[in-house]
Motif scaffolding. Structure first.
Motif: not given
Length: 400
Positions: A219-240, A245-246
């Motif tokens: 999750r942290k590796s995704m957050e670095i690429q997305l420039g966002s920190v998730f407080t719950s697993p599905f908050e990734i949906a708030n980013r395109p 993601l590479d």
């Protein structure tokens, strides 16, 4: 740490803080060594609670019980020690503990302490078979937490639909790479309290595998690429994420951060349960990864989380039965999606099968993971250490 200890450049309080820091890093043996060097007489209430927790995580159940008991004798209001002791099912002094904790809960103490003590009372009453008082204490404990951090099940339900709509734009392959040039991660996913720790322990017993436990590296590796920190697993949906993601870089970074944890063994685990939300993303970024999803009866899964004292903010959906049920529906929704899109790329097992049809289930896992000759080769079984809520339970024989 050892140099400081040997040179007397640290006082006991500083060493105890360092020991607690080691515990947070899952350096359990080092933590126990430092706490032992300080000694109980020099530890404050928090230090005593963490010393007992370190012993518990190290598998020293008797030692943990003794430290927690001493902590309670020193201060019955040591809420963390009270909670940990209550989960060890110690019958001696139970009625005295119940009386003391009930009285404390009627006094003006911090909400966090009151919540811990109420969870402790739940375990003590439950052990006595007093279900009415047990549930009263449990509901009150979760009620405190629900007021501090209300679950947002309606938001999660909306996020899951947005998430799946973006996932549908990604091409997920069902082939698993078989290369073993480097240690291979085995992801164990599912809801908390559904047997993930038991599964990890079982894997360590059948394969030349390092049990690493829970970490947030994917999750942290995704957050670095997305420039966002998730407080719950599905908050990734708030980013395109489907556009940003590479996946090659995502896999590279994950390996960079985790391969050392294998300690030279051909397989290692990643037991971060909430990775269930990212199963397809894991498969795409790490083609060689093995992914095992463990399911449990919905009522058992939901109630088991409701009755556990997770760290504040870790799983707010568990604070109410209604929000826990709603979260389960979102979890079930995303797992149905992965099941359809990934097919046999993900292995799915049932907790009940792992317990009742243990050997048969392990045979399925061995075939899926393709352990081959990477079987357990140690002369003696390795001790399993769990730094989770299952630390004491997992040391017991498997039962239903």
């Amino acid at each position: 740490a050892r140099n400081y200890l040997n040179s007397n450049q640290c006082n006991e309080n500083q060493i105890a803080k360092l020991a607690d820091h080691f515990l947070n890093l899952d350096l359990i043996d080092e933590s126990v060594d430092l706490f032992n060097a300080v000694g109980e007489q020099h530890l404050d209430d928090f230090g005593m609670a963490m010393f007992g927790t370190a012993k518990l995580y190290a598998g020293d159940i008797t030692g943990a019980r003794d430290v927690f008991t001493n902590a309670i004798k020193r201060n019955p209001g040591n809420a963390i020690a009270a909670l940990q002791l209550s989960m060890l099912n110690v019958s001696d002094g139970r009625q005295e503990r119940i009386a003391a904790w009930e009285n404390l809960c009627q006094t003006p103490i911090p909400d966090a302490d009151r919540s811990h003590l109420l969870f402790a009372l739940f375990h003590e009453y439950d052990a006595l078979g007093d279900t009415a008082n047990a549930f009263r204490a449990l509901a009150s404990a979760n009620g405190i937490r629900e007021k501090i951090q209300p679950p947002k099940s309606d938001v999660v339900a909306e996020l899951i639909e947005d998430y799946i709509s973006r996932l549908n734009k990604i091409d997920f392959k069902q082939d698993m790479a078989t290369s073993r040039d480097a240690p291979i991660p085995v992801f164990i996913v599912g809801l908390p309290r559904t047997g993930t720790t038991l599964l990890e322990k079982s894997l360590m017993e059948i394969a030349d595998l390092q049990a690493v436990g829970e970490n947030l590296n994917f999750r942290k590796s995704m957050e670095i690429q997305l420039g966002s920190v998730f407080t719950s697993p599905f908050e990734i949906a708030n980013r395109p994420f489907d556009e940003i993601l590479d996946f090659t870089e995502l896999g590279r970074r994950y390996r960079e951060k985790t391969l050392w944890t294998a300690e030279g063994r051909p397989y290692y685990t990643d037991k971060e349960t909430f990775n269930f939300a990212y199963v397809g993303l894991i498969a795409k970024a790490i083609p060689e990864a093995r992914i095992i999803h463990i399911r449990r009866n919905p009522m058992d899964a939901c109630f088991s989380s409701f009755k556990q004292s997770f760290a504040f903010g870790i799983f707010p959906a568990s604070y109410a039965l209604s929000s826990m049920a709603a979260f389960y529906k979102s979890y079930d929704r995303i797992m149905a999606f992965w099941r359809e899109r990934l097919g046999e790329r993900m292995l799915e097992i049932r907790y009940e099968d792992l317990v009742i049809r243990h050997e048969e289930t392990l045979d399925r896992i061995k075939a899926y993971c393709r352990f081959g000759d990477a079987v357990h080769t140690d002369d003696a079984p390795r001790a399993y250490k769990a730094s989770t809520l299952s630390a004491a339970q997992v040391q017991k024989p498997i039962h239903a």
